[in-house]
Design a protein around this motif. Structure first.
Motif, short mmCIF file in Angstrom:
data_model
loop_
_atom_site.label_atom_id
_atom_site.label_comp_id
_atom_site.label_asym_id
_atom_site.label_seq_id
_atom_site.Cartn_x
_atom_site.Cartn_y
_atom_site.Cartn_z
N GLY A 163 0.86 -1.16 0.01
CA GLY A 163 -0.18 0.08 0.04
C GLY A 163 0.76 1.20 -0.05
N TRP A 164 2.03 1.06 -0.14
CA TRP A 164 3.05 2.34 -0.09
C TRP A 164 2.68 2.98 -1.64
CZ3 TRP A 164 8.44 1.95 2.29
CH2 TRP A 164 8.37 1.62 3.72
N SER A 165 2.65 4.45 -1.44
CA SER A 165 2.53 5.13 -2.72
C SER A 165 3.76 5.58 -3.20
CB SER A 165 1.60 6.54 -2.29
OG SER A 165 2.25 7.03 -1.42
N GLU A 166 4.21 6.26 -4.26
CA GLU A 166 5.39 6.88 -4.62
C GLU A 166 5.91 7.63 -3.47
OE1 GLU A 166 4.47 8.19 -8.22
OE2 GLU A 166 4.06 6.20 -9.03
N VAL A 177 9.50 7.48 -1.27
CA VAL A 177 10.57 8.44 -1.35
C VAL A 177 10.69 8.85 -0.01
CG1 VAL A 177 10.89 11.05 -1.84
CG2 VAL A 177 9.77 9.35 -3.68
N LEU A 178 9.65 9.03 0.90
CA LEU A 178 9.81 9.48 2.27
C LEU A 178 10.86 8.46 2.85
CD1 LEU A 178 9.15 11.01 4.82
CD2 LEU A 178 7.11 9.41 5.14
N ALA A 179 10.50 7.13 2.77
CA ALA A 179 11.51 6.27 3.72
C ALA A 179 12.66 6.27 2.96
CB ALA A 179 10.77 4.86 3.18
N PHE A 180 13.05 6.28 1.44
CA PHE A 180 14.40 6.52 1.16
C PHE A 180 14.98 7.57 1.65
CE2 PHE A 180 16.96 7.39 -2.76
CZ PHE A 180 17.87 6.09 -2.53
N ARG A 181 14.45 8.70 1.86
CA ARG A 181 15.16 9.77 2.25
C ARG A 181 15.26 9.62 3.72
NH1 ARG A 181 11.20 14.90 0.53
NH2 ARG A 181 12.50 15.87 2.15
N ARG A 182 14.67 8.79 4.37
CA ARG A 182 14.93 8.53 5.93
C ARG A 182 16.03 7.77 6.08
NH1 ARG A 182 9.49 9.55 9.67
NH2 ARG A 182 9.13 11.86 8.82
N ASN A 183 15.99 6.74 5.33
CA ASN A 183 17.06 5.73 5.30
C ASN A 183 17.47 5.21 3.94
OD1 ASN A 183 18.67 3.60 5.70
ND2 ASN A 183 18.04 3.14 7.89
N PRO A 184 18.31 5.62 3.30
CA PRO A 184 18.57 5.22 1.92
C PRO A 184 18.50 3.65 1.85
CG PRO A 184 19.83 7.43 2.14
CD PRO A 184 19.21 6.71 3.54
N MET A 237 2.15 -7.95 14.10
CA MET A 237 2.21 -6.99 15.22
C MET A 237 0.97 -5.78 15.13
SD MET A 237 4.68 -8.07 16.83
CE MET A 237 4.81 -6.78 18.04
N GLY A 238 0.51 -5.98 13.61
CA GLY A 238 -0.67 -4.92 13.66
C GLY A 238 -0.48 -3.52 13.38
N LEU A 239 0.79 -3.22 13.03
CA LEU A 239 1.28 -1.91 12.57
C LEU A 239 0.69 -1.28 11.25
CD1 LEU A 239 4.88 -1.77 13.63
CD2 LEU A 239 3.07 -0.84 14.99
N ASP A 240 0.26 -0.13 11.02
CA ASP A 240 -0.05 0.44 9.74
C ASP A 240 1.23 0.27 8.92
OD1 ASP A 240 -0.46 2.38 7.70
OD2 ASP A 240 -2.01 3.41 8.89
N PRO A 241 0.97 0.01 7.63
CA PRO A 241 2.03 -0.20 6.71
C PRO A 241 2.89 1.34 6.59
CG PRO A 241 0.10 -1.39 5.73
CD PRO A 241 -0.31 -0.84 7.10
N LEU A 242 1.89 2.26 6.45
CA LEU A 242 2.66 3.43 6.42
C LEU A 242 3.50 3.99 7.63
CD1 LEU A 242 -0.29 5.51 4.81
CD2 LEU A 242 1.47 4.13 3.92
N TYR A 243 3.52 3.26 8.75
CA TYR A 243 4.24 3.72 9.79
C TYR A 243 5.64 3.16 9.63
CZ TYR A 243 6.07 3.17 14.65
OH TYR A 243 6.86 3.16 15.98
N MET A 244 5.61 1.89 8.76
CA MET A 244 6.79 1.59 8.41
C MET A 244 7.74 2.69 7.56
SD MET A 244 6.67 -1.09 10.02
CE MET A 244 8.43 -1.26 9.92
N ALA A 245 6.79 3.38 6.73
CA ALA A 245 7.61 4.28 5.69
C ALA A 245 8.08 5.42 6.65
CB ALA A 245 6.55 4.76 4.70
N ARG A 246 7.74 5.74 7.71
CA ARG A 246 8.00 6.78 8.43
C ARG A 246 9.22 6.37 9.54
NH1 ARG A 246 2.54 7.52 8.74
NH2 ARG A 246 2.36 6.51 10.84
N HIS A 247 9.35 4.90 9.48
CA HIS A 247 10.56 4.30 10.50
C HIS A 247 11.37 3.00 9.79
CE1 HIS A 247 7.31 6.03 13.05
NE2 HIS A 247 8.56 6.37 13.92
#
Length: 392
Positions: free
Chosen positions: A267-270, A274-281, A302-312
């Motif tokens: 479910g990650w958008s482009e 990009v956000l995840a790549f910028r935070r940790n290439p 673990m029930g985390l939102d997939p977008l939580y992973m994009a931020r971490h």
């Protein structure tokens, strides 16, 4: 910015030795040593050379026959001296065999020139096992001219890093930096970095710690990688910009596209990618199977939102079997007993050093959850298993 980053993302989407070969059956070896009956003179081999390569250098009959087409000698005198030079520098028989197999002409080179080159490297701090690793990793470095290449190249690297010691560290990390002509890759790439505003200290950092950035075989040119990193929002003043270059140039465009698709399945958008790549290439350097594995644990178990992973994204870079699975098991136990209130703290829970983790989360809770230590130790011992909530 996100629109430009999305375009850049889509455009991106468009040192160990091999084991020594086994010798064939005697009959086959003898057959290989016989003169070829129907071959041109150019492909004829020299029986003494083949015999020497097998007996003294440890080559297989096939490798010896192949090498004899590029080098011949009628006396062991010079090859014996060359082999002694390598032995005296600490190369093992297997390592010598590998070097000779890669560059058989080394056996007829000047022993004096070879010794002088090795002595020069030792004098600059590349000695002992470091020298052995260099010779084995890139044997061709010893075919380079001492005065026209090795000395000026080392001096250039040393001057750039302002230290002979740091030059040696860079060469040890990627020996090709000493083999390649600096004017062909290193100098032009550094000029590009300077032109886009990368500080000299950061340039020295990438030459010292990530020299492979300049020598990767990639379908993404260095200047193109620089442009794309800038378009995705990386600041040339920061180290992450250089890490992004390493990742972008470390894979071809089709591989990059597969990584994008692997994250897209969750479910990650482009923009998320990009956000995840910028935070940790480095998150884009994970294999598709690793991406699927960590996302399955964090999202489905673990029930985390997939977008939580994009931020971490750094969470995903941890070892799946030795860090994520065992600690998530402990986390689930603590959560089920009310000792942890929310999964939002999982990021910090996974990131603490092992000693602190055991003290703070395992030992400290043994009174209320005495099974924790055994569960954790068992999961660490059987780290190839997969976490499921049914294990609780």
């Amino acid at each position: 910015m996100l629109s430009r980053a999305r375009k850049a993302l889509l455009r991106l989407g468009a040192s160990s030795l091999p084991p020594p070969p086994r010798a064939p059956a005697p009959a086959q070896a003898l057959r290989l040593l016989r003169p070829a009956s129907t071959s041109s003179k150019k492909k004829a081999h020299h029986p003494f050379t083949v015999s020497y390569l097998i007996g003294s250098c440890g080559l297989s009959p096939e490798s010896a026959l192949s090498a004899s087409r590029t080098v011949q000698f009628a006396s062991p005198s010079r090859p014996d001296v060359i082999l002694d030079v390598f032995r005296n520098r600490g190369l093992s028989p297997t390592q010598i065999s590998y070097v000779v197999r890669r560059y058989p002409r080394m056996l007829v080179s000047s022993p004096g020139n070879l010794s002088t080159k090795l002595e020069f490297l030792c004098s600059r701090g590349i000695s002992g096992q470091e020298l052995v690793k260099l010779v084995v990793a890139v044997p061709a470095v010893l075919t380079r001219s001492l005065g026209n290449h090795l000395i000026p190249t080392f001096e250039y690297i040393s001057g750039l890093l302002q230290s002979d010691v740091k030059a040696v560290q860079s060469i040890n990390r990627n020996p090709r930096i000493l083999y390649n002509d600096p004017k062909v890759r290193l100098v032009p790439c550094i000029a590009i970095l300077r032109d886009c505003g990368v500080p000299e200290a950061k340039i020295r950092w990438v030459v010292l710690f990530q020299p492979s950035t300049f020598f990767l075989r990639s379908d993404v040119r260095f200047d193109e990688a620089v442009s794309r990193a800038k378009e995705m929002g990386f600041d040339p003043l920061r180290t992450n910009f250089l890490l992004a270059l390493q990742v972008i140039r470390g894979m071809n465009k089709s591989t990059w596209r597969r990584k994008v698709d692997a994250f897209g399945k969750w479910g990650w958008s482009e923009e998320d990618i990009v956000l995840a790549f910028r935070r940790n290439p480095w998150c884009m350097s994970m294999s598709e199977s690793k991406i699927a594995g960590v996302m399955d644990i964090f999202v489905n178990e673990m029930g985390l939102d997939p977008l939580y992973m994009a931020r971490h994204p750094t969470m995903m870079m941890l070892s799946l079997q030795k860090r994520i699975v065992p600690r998530c098991l402990v986390f689930c136990v603590l959560l089920s007993k009310g000792l942890i209130r929310t999964t939002r703290s999982l990021n910090g829970f996974l990131g603490v050093p092992e000693k602190l983790f055991l003290e703070k989360f395992v030992t400290a809770n043994l009174g209320k959850a005495p099974e924790l230590l055994d569960l954790y130790n068992e999961k660490m011992r059987n780290s190839s298993t997969t976490l499921t909530l049914g294990t609780l």
